[in-house]
Design a protein around this motif. Sequence first.
Motif, PDB file in Angstrom:
ATOM      1  N   ALA A 234      88.265  43.597  22.209  1.00  0.00           N
ATOM      2  CA  ALA A 234      89.561  42.934  22.031  1.00  0.00           C
ATOM      3  C   ALA A 234      90.417  43.159  23.276  1.00  0.00           C
ATOM      4  CB  ALA A 234      90.262  43.456  20.775  1.00  0.00           C
ATOM      5  N   HIS A 235      90.087  42.472  24.332  1.00  0.00           N
ATOM      6  CA  HIS A 235      90.719  42.698  25.625  1.00  0.00           C
ATOM      7  C   HIS A 235      92.053  41.957  25.739  1.00  0.00           C
ATOM      8  CE1 HIS A 235      86.825  44.336  26.494  1.00  0.00           C
ATOM      9  NE2 HIS A 235      86.237  43.149  26.509  1.00  0.00           N
ATOM     10  N   ARG A 236      92.938  42.489  26.578  1.00  0.00           N
ATOM     11  CA  ARG A 236      94.224  41.863  26.847  1.00  0.00           C
ATOM     12  C   ARG A 236      94.441  41.826  28.355  1.00  0.00           C
ATOM     13  NH1 ARG A 236      98.076  45.112  22.405  1.00  0.00           N
ATOM     14  NH2 ARG A 236      96.334  45.706  21.037  1.00  0.00           N
ATOM     15  N   LYS A 241     102.307  33.699  32.836  1.00  0.00           N
ATOM     16  CA  LYS A 241     101.642  32.421  32.573  1.00  0.00           C
ATOM     17  C   LYS A 241     102.066  31.325  33.538  1.00  0.00           C
ATOM     18  CE  LYS A 241     100.440  33.041  27.698  1.00  0.00           C
ATOM     19  NZ  LYS A 241     100.544  32.487  26.321  1.00  0.00           N
ATOM     20  N   ARG A 249      94.144  28.973  32.522  1.00  0.00           N
ATOM     21  CA  ARG A 249      94.643  29.495  31.251  1.00  0.00           C
ATOM     22  C   ARG A 249      93.585  29.336  30.160  1.00  0.00           C
ATOM     23  NH1 ARG A 249     100.571  27.959  28.944  1.00  0.00           N
ATOM     24  NH2 ARG A 249     100.996  28.472  31.119  1.00  0.00           N
ATOM     25  N   THR A 253      91.718  32.488  28.292  1.00  0.00           N
ATOM     26  CA  THR A 253      91.888  32.575  26.836  1.00  0.00           C
ATOM     27  C   THR A 253      90.565  32.893  26.147  1.00  0.00           C
ATOM     28  OG1 THR A 253      93.764  31.052  26.890  1.00  0.00           O
ATOM     29  CG2 THR A 253      92.632  31.299  24.785  1.00  0.00           C
ATOM     30  N   GLN A 254      89.452  32.448  26.733  1.00  0.00           N
ATOM     31  CA  GLN A 254      88.143  32.727  26.156  1.00  0.00           C
ATOM     32  C   GLN A 254      87.704  34.172  26.362  1.00  0.00           C
ATOM     33  OE1 GLN A 254      85.180  29.634  27.244  1.00  0.00           O
ATOM     34  NE2 GLN A 254      86.911  28.527  28.127  1.00  0.00           N
ATOM     35  N   ALA A 256      90.164  36.977  26.930  1.00  0.00           N
ATOM     36  CA  ALA A 256      91.139  37.996  26.550  1.00  0.00           C
ATOM     37  C   ALA A 256      92.380  37.336  25.977  1.00  0.00           C
ATOM     38  CB  ALA A 256      91.516  38.845  27.765  1.00  0.00           C
ATOM     39  N   ASP A 257      93.199  38.149  25.335  1.00  0.00           N
ATOM     40  CA  ASP A 257      94.513  37.716  24.870  1.00  0.00           C
ATOM     41  C   ASP A 257      95.452  37.748  26.065  1.00  0.00           C
ATOM     42  OD1 ASP A 257      96.788  37.124  23.463  1.00  0.00           O
ATOM     43  OD2 ASP A 257      96.950  39.075  22.475  1.00  0.00           O
ATOM     44  N   ILE A 258      96.020  36.623  26.427  1.00  0.00           N
ATOM     45  CA  ILE A 258      96.917  36.556  27.579  1.00  0.00           C
ATOM     46  C   ILE A 258      98.316  36.977  27.141  1.00  0.00           C
ATOM     47  CG2 ILE A 258      97.890  35.106  29.391  1.00  0.00           C
ATOM     48  CD1 ILE A 258      95.494  33.242  29.068  1.00  0.00           C
ATOM     49  N   ARG A 259      98.823  38.008  27.767  1.00  0.00           N
ATOM     50  CA  ARG A 259     100.117  38.579  27.397  1.00  0.00           C
ATOM     51  C   ARG A 259     101.045  38.585  28.615  1.00  0.00           C
ATOM     52  NH1 ARG A 259     101.884  39.438  22.947  1.00  0.00           N
ATOM     53  NH2 ARG A 259     102.359  41.679  22.987  1.00  0.00           N
ATOM     54  N   ASP A 267     102.876  47.186  24.157  1.00  0.00           N
ATOM     55  CA  ASP A 267     101.501  47.139  23.649  1.00  0.00           C
ATOM     56  C   ASP A 267     100.824  48.499  23.789  1.00  0.00           C
ATOM     57  OD1 ASP A 267     101.950  44.459  23.167  1.00  0.00           O
ATOM     58  OD2 ASP A 267     100.130  43.768  24.199  1.00  0.00           O
TER      59      ASP A 267
END
Length: 614
Positions: A234-236, A241, A249, A253-254, A256-259, A267
Amino acid sequence: MFQTFDEVSDPTLGAGRVAQLREWLAAKNLDGFMVPRSDEHQGEYVAERSERLKWLTGFTGSAGVVIVLSSRAVLFVDGRYTLQARQQVDPAVFSIESLIANPPPDWLKENAGKGLRLGFDPWLHTISEVKALRTALEAKGGELIAVDKNPIDELWKDQPDAPLQPVEIHPNALAGELARDKLARLASDIAAEGATHAVLTDPSSLAWTFNIRGNDVPHTPLALGFAILAADGAHRIFIDKRKLSIEPRAYLTQLADIRPPSALEPDLIALAKAGARVALDPVLAAEQLRLLVTANGGTVVEAADPARIPRATKNAAELAGSRAAHCRDGAAIVKMLAWLDRQQPGTIDEIRTVEQLEGLRRAVGEETQMPLRDVSFSTISGSGPNGAIMHYRVSRATNRVLADGELFLVDSGGQYQDGTTDITRTVPVGTPTAEMKERYTLVLKGMIRISTLRFPAGTRGCDIDAFARVALWQHGLDFAHGTGHGVGSYLSVHEGPQRIAKTGTQKLLAGMILSNEPGYYKEGHYGIRLENLIVVTPEAALPGGDIAMHAFETLTLAPFDRRMLQPELLNKDELQWLDAYHARVLAEIGPMLDGENLAWLEKAAAALPHDHKG
């Protein structure tokens, strides 16, 4: 042009700015403050916004730190920058100390007053740095105090904004491995360290892991950001952005969760409160990250950046790209050296040569459909005494004509999508002296010794550094920098952890690219440096030997100046190596040249006489 030549520092500003900082310190009940040449990522190249050390002192080098106390200010630089620092800072305000021989913790042990309260920005110092500083201060009853906001950011009224350059996807054909496969490998490594998560703080690791590149800092294709990698996948990734167009983008998105960058601290706090075991590299990670984890119930696992060694050990695709990049780059270098030979002493200057070389790199890139993306660092173009300044950067104020009887040192590199280059050659302008020729040949002997070395697995850079120096030592000479640094794959031209130096403790592994660059510098007169890039290669056991060995393959392709040689100082093996190297340069670069450039190379690469008894 990727480079500018305007004056980059003003020593006269230092006094006023230090006075402002001292007023801030008094208001905060602090006795001093540290300002490093680093950003939140601890990288060599930083965005303009993060040039706090330059703003305060005028010093523009890539490594340094200043300690400002109520009655004195001390700038610490390494041997590469001693002369430069003297020229760029106000000596009435700043004294200069060695960052290597007398680093800040050692200096504080001797010079800190009892009970000194020293402030620092925990985002700009690594975990290991802070530990050493705290130990030094506490031994004298002092205290290291983390500040919530950096005072330079408050005092610097026209501080630039953070960069927002676009991110691009690095092609799989050049990366040699899919990002999802890299992430799976790293997740497994994180779990093996006994951690649940790891924070990637180095933008080079971010770029390599996710197969992305950017343009947020000078001369290195990095997108500034962080990532929290998870053992469970579960990578971030924390990146603005606004840097991401639709394709990058969707790609990220495929993976990691882009934060947003602002989410990194909350976090990390949330993970810590949930009992996370967070791997942080004490040499690379900011102290602030350690504070966030430990203050919120998490556990810090001190472990090396999981991407660092995989990034440093280039795969087959990355090595093929580097070889191709060096072939193109060599053609540009040969054209530049041939052009230099056609100029009369006193007719061109340092800036003109920089412009010529960059133009040739651009032209070769366009001809071969692999454009020059940037230079890999500001070209060191030093004539005469400027060549003795190891990391000299020419400006319009320091620009010198290449004068008769002097040496000219040019250290430069290119960033191409398939590879990063770095090469130094030193040439005579007119007729060199016997001393110049002798010392050039001694430097070349050191380079050849490294180039031809065979060494067992497990050998470290510090184990072989002396081989580059022995010929110089035998004449009472030396150079005040490491013999070699690591080089990335369309990434940083100064990549760790591999290096050939007295402090190079990393084992040299197959696939690691390093520079091989001994030198000699006579202050006020001239500098000599010769540099090729080399890659560690595995070899079978030598005939009659018991163990498999490693060796170096030379990547850089450009001739050495035969006018600078004293052949009697070269033994038979060294002459044979030089002839073989020049024959290879001619074979690989020759087909890319024609006319007077090809004729020049044929002459420059001709075999040397072997009729002496060396």
